[in-house]
Every structure is written in C-alpha cells, then in structure tokens.
Design a protein around this motif. Structure first.
Motif, PDB file in Angstrom:
ATOM      1  N   LEU A 158       1.391  -1.384  -0.233  1.00  0.00           N
ATOM      2  CA  LEU A 158      -0.396   0.010   0.005  1.00  0.00           C
ATOM      3  C   LEU A 158       0.832   1.538   0.192  1.00  0.00           C
ATOM      4  O   LEU A 158       0.209   2.668  -0.878  1.00  0.00           O
ATOM      5  N   VAL A 198       1.546   2.202  -3.862  1.00  0.00           N
ATOM      6  CA  VAL A 198       1.383   2.118  -4.136  1.00  0.00           C
ATOM      7  C   VAL A 198       0.963   4.122  -4.220  1.00  0.00           C
ATOM      8  O   VAL A 198       0.904   4.714  -5.248  1.00  0.00           O
ATOM      9  N   THR A 239      -3.223   6.054 -11.216  1.00  0.00           N
ATOM     10  CA  THR A 239      -4.586   7.183 -11.015  1.00  0.00           C
ATOM     11  C   THR A 239      -5.853   6.622 -11.763  1.00  0.00           C
ATOM     12  O   THR A 239      -5.395   6.296 -13.319  1.00  0.00           O
ATOM     13  N   ALA A 245      -8.638   7.369  -8.305  1.00  0.00           N
ATOM     14  CA  ALA A 245      -8.331   6.598  -7.077  1.00  0.00           C
ATOM     15  C   ALA A 245      -7.104   6.372  -7.436  1.00  0.00           C
ATOM     16  O   ALA A 245      -6.765   5.791  -8.706  1.00  0.00           O
ATOM     17  N   SER A 256      -5.131   3.709  -7.420  1.00  0.00           N
ATOM     18  CA  SER A 256      -5.201   2.270  -6.244  1.00  0.00           C
ATOM     19  C   SER A 256      -4.310   1.082  -7.049  1.00  0.00           C
ATOM     20  O   SER A 256      -4.507   0.409  -6.811  1.00  0.00           O
ATOM     21  N   TRP A 257      -3.741   1.838  -7.899  1.00  0.00           N
ATOM     22  CA  TRP A 257      -2.984   0.840  -9.140  1.00  0.00           C
ATOM     23  C   TRP A 257      -1.762   0.494  -9.454  1.00  0.00           C
ATOM     24  O   TRP A 257      -0.857   1.537  -8.657  1.00  0.00           O
ATOM     25  N   GLN A 259      -4.433  -4.193  -9.016  1.00  0.00           N
ATOM     26  CA  GLN A 259      -4.524  -3.354  -7.370  1.00  0.00           C
ATOM     27  C   GLN A 259      -4.683  -4.368  -6.270  1.00  0.00           C
ATOM     28  O   GLN A 259      -5.343  -5.173  -5.422  1.00  0.00           O
ATOM     29  N   GLY A 268      -4.591  -3.189  -3.405  1.00  0.00           N
ATOM     30  CA  GLY A 268      -6.361  -3.605  -2.273  1.00  0.00           C
ATOM     31  C   GLY A 268      -7.084  -4.735  -1.996  1.00  0.00           C
ATOM     32  O   GLY A 268      -7.025  -4.891  -1.536  1.00  0.00           O
ATOM     33  N   VAL A 274      -5.241   2.157   2.652  1.00  0.00           N
ATOM     34  CA  VAL A 274      -6.248   2.313   1.420  1.00  0.00           C
ATOM     35  C   VAL A 274      -8.147   3.447   0.979  1.00  0.00           C
ATOM     36  O   VAL A 274      -8.265   4.117   0.603  1.00  0.00           O
ATOM     37  N   GLN A 302      -6.349   6.822  -0.414  1.00  0.00           N
ATOM     38  CA  GLN A 302      -6.329   6.307  -1.856  1.00  0.00           C
ATOM     39  C   GLN A 302      -6.876   7.469  -2.942  1.00  0.00           C
ATOM     40  O   GLN A 302      -6.235   8.092  -3.504  1.00  0.00           O
ATOM     41  N   ASP A 327      -9.871   4.972  -1.730  1.00  0.00           N
ATOM     42  CA  ASP A 327     -10.675   3.429  -2.021  1.00  0.00           C
ATOM     43  C   ASP A 327     -11.612   3.266  -1.374  1.00  0.00           C
ATOM     44  O   ASP A 327     -11.367   2.668  -0.110  1.00  0.00           O
ATOM     45  N   THR A 337     -12.603  -0.695  -1.001  1.00  0.00           N
ATOM     46  CA  THR A 337     -12.493  -1.334  -0.299  1.00  0.00           C
ATOM     47  C   THR A 337     -11.388  -1.175   0.967  1.00  0.00           C
ATOM     48  O   THR A 337     -11.355  -2.070   1.845  1.00  0.00           O
TER      49      THR A 337
END
Length: 386
Positions: free
Chosen positions: A88, A91, A97, A101, A103-104, A113, A115, A158, A161, A163, A166
C-alpha cells in the motif's frame, strides 16, 4: 498420499466457484462487447480476452493455494502483514490513478490493484493473531490493540488512496472476524467504539483536505435520490433500475440488453448484475445469488467443523469477504448503498479481484481437505477402539 489428499477436497465448492467464473466470462463478453467496439477499434472481445487470461492465471493460483497447507500462512503471517503495508505504501509512491483513486501498480504491461490482495493479508493476520492469543484473548493491551492498530493502518492507507469500497470491506471483514474471535462483548464494543471514533475523525479530515473528490462524495446523495440529477450523479443508478425492471422474470435474452449500449456506464464491472437481470431475468440473478450463498454457507460450515482456531478464523474471514463484497455490490446497484466500485465476486470484470478471490477460495478448499482428513482419522480411531 497425493491421491488421497485430492480425494478429501470438497469438490462442491470447486464446482460452484468454477460455475460462477465461467458464467462471469459469458456475461463479461455480453455486457462489454458494445463498449469495447467503441473504445478499442472494433475489438468487440477486448474485455473478454483479458478476463479469460485473468481466469487462467487465477485458476493456476487457485490450484497452488489449494495444495499449500493453510498452516503455512500462520508461520508467515508477520511477513504477510508487513508485505501488505509495504504494498500500500508502494501504491502511494508509484501508483497510477484510475477513476479518481490512486489504487493501481503497473508491473510491465499489467496493472494490479494491491488492495484486493491486502484483503487476504488482513484475513491471514487477524486469523493468526486471534488464534495465537486465545488464552488471553480478552487482555485489551496485548490481544486487542495489535490487531486494531494493524487494521487501522491498512484501512487508512486504502481510505486515503481514496478507495472507499475496499476500505469499507476491510473494516467489515475485521469486524466479523473480531466478533468470531472469542473476545467478550465488552472488548468487542470497545473496539467498535474506537473504530467509530476513528471514522468520525478520518471522514471530516478527508472532506476538509479534499482527499475525497466531489464525484465520490456525490455518490452518497445519488444513492438515495438519483432522480435529483438524472443526467449526472444519478445516471448510473437510474439506468440500473431500468435494466433490472426490463428483465422481468425471464429476461430479454442473452446478448439483448439495451442498457449496455452506452446507457449504463461500466456495465461489465460493478453493475454487471443489472445486465444479468435485464438479459436473463430472475433466473440469472437467482443462479448467481444461490451459488454465492452456497459458497459462503459452505465456508462458515467449514469454520464450525474445523478444530483449529486459525483454520476456523481463516474460513470465517474468506466467507465474510465474499458475502460482504456481494452485499455491497448488490446494495449499490439497487440503491440501498452508495456506489463504491466494488465488483461482484467471481462475475465482474477485473483481473486483480478475480485472482485474489480464487487464491482465497484455494485456501478455503485446502481447509476443507484438512477438516475431512481429521474427520476420517477420528472415525478410524473410533473403529479401532470399538
């Protein structure tokens, strides 16, 4: 020995999982073909081909986790916990983005991803820490604070982010596992109170410093009054209603959805059940819900039968993850909950989600093998004693 091991697996879970995944492939193809043509130079099977590849990789991962003894994760739980936090943090440092988010992570041409995999990390950590501390599970300082601190760190990383979907799933999984940990209600209520306090601090902070975009915040209002802005924030939910209502009992027929023709945004991801309802009616919806319910029920039954607290809590964590994720997804497309981008387990398009889910199901099936082995061994001992 290997032959005997394969005889002890619960194949009803395996059949249910692969039925759902296969059905998901068909519906990803049906729901995404029109949008794929418009986005990718008439490559109508773009999303289907990618999902098919993800399914093959996920199936291999399923076989691997099915064979690996689940007790190994107990030995590795600290590495898994720190690895989850590290992923994380990566990330935040190197993430890409998508849909507001970050998250990738890009690994060559592939995007993952983290998460989705962190959810498994949280389940393994909580199962290990709660089972390890069973003799003093109600000692707030030594048994309660470590899992709380870990969950808060993961949730925050998380959440920012951001997100929300999640993060909410992780929090709810942690709540279920805590309730099933053997902790007394006094400490459970303390934890829930602390969790509520943390949320009361994080959410205003996120709004004040614009961590959450206007689009993300608008989803909360749109969920309960979509017709206030039918061409904006309420567009997706209204078209979901139309798709669900159009399907009726028998549906319009496979491939005949109207809403997937650009009216329902991202119909192949978190709103795929709306397309299933439109094309296959109540029978298609019932097929998916019954299979998901069967998998979840089998998981909780395994947790009850398992005489090892770690295996039992693992089964509870995996089962609760699938049930909560399904509830959040179905709640969003029916307007019960805000839209958070949570995919429907095993059915929605998404490689990271499918891979993580199949890995978790491999762990569950491995637990079933050990439960059946111990049951068989006990029966043999009773026969010898008799």
């Amino acid at each position: 020995m290997l032959k005997k091991m394969f005889q002890l697996y619960d194949y009803s879970i395996i059949v249910a999982v692969f039925l759902l995944c296969s059905f998901g492939l068909i519906m990803v193809y049906s729901s995404s073909s029109i949008i794929a043509v418009s986005r990718y130079d008439y490559q109508f099977d773009h999303f289907f081909v990618r999902q098919r590849f993800s399914f093959i990789v996920a199936s291999i991962a399923f076989l691997m986790t099915m064979i690996v003894p689940y007790r190994l994760y107990f030995k590795l739980f600290k590495i898994i916990a720190f690895g989850s936090i590290g992923l994380l943090i990566m990330v935040f440092a190197f993430g890409e983005t998508s849909q507001n988010a970050q998250s990738w992570l890009a690994v060559g041409p592939v995007q993952i991803q983290p998460g989705e995999f962190v959810k498994i990390g949280v389940i393994v950590y909580l199962a290990a820490i709660f089972s390890k501390k069973q003799n003093y599970i109600n000692d707030f300082g030594t048994a309660v604070l470590p899992p709380l601190t870990f969950t808060v760190i993961i949730f925050s990383l998380v959440f920012f982010q951001p997100d929300l979907g999640t993060a909410a799933l992780i929090a709810m999984i942690a709540v279920v596992m805590t309730l099933c940990s053997g902790m007394n209600m006094k400490n459970v209520l303390k934890l829930l109170g602390l969790g509520g306090l943390i949320l009361a601090i994080l959410i205003p902070f996120a709004i004040k410093f614009e961590v959450l975009s206007d689009e993300q915040l608008s989803r909360f209002g749109a969920a309960y009054n979509p017709f206030a802005d039918p061409l904006g924030d309420g567009l997706q939910l209204i078209n979901s209603y139309i798709a669900i209502g159009s399907g009726g009992v028998t549906g319009l027929g496979l491939g005949n959805s109207i809403q997937k023709s650009g009216f329902l945004p991202e119909a192949h991801t978190d709103f795929i059940m709306a397309v299933i309802s439109e094309e296959l009616g109540i029978f298609g919806v019932g097929f998916v819900i019954l299979l998901l319910a069967f998998i979840v029920l089998k998981g909780f039954l395994l947790a009850r039968k398992c005489d090892d607290s770690f295996g039992s809590l693992l089964a509870i964590g995996v089962s609760s993850m699938i049930s909560i994720q399904a509830f959040v997804n179905l709640g969003a497309l029916t307007g019960i909950l805000p839209i958070t981008g949570v995919p429907l387990p095993f059915v929605s398009y998404g490689g990271s989600s499918l891979l993580a889910l199949m890995m978790s199901m491999g762990i569950l099936v491995n637990i079933s093998m050990f439960v059946n082995y111990r049951k068989q061994k006990n029966l043999q001992q009773h026969e010898i004693a008799a």
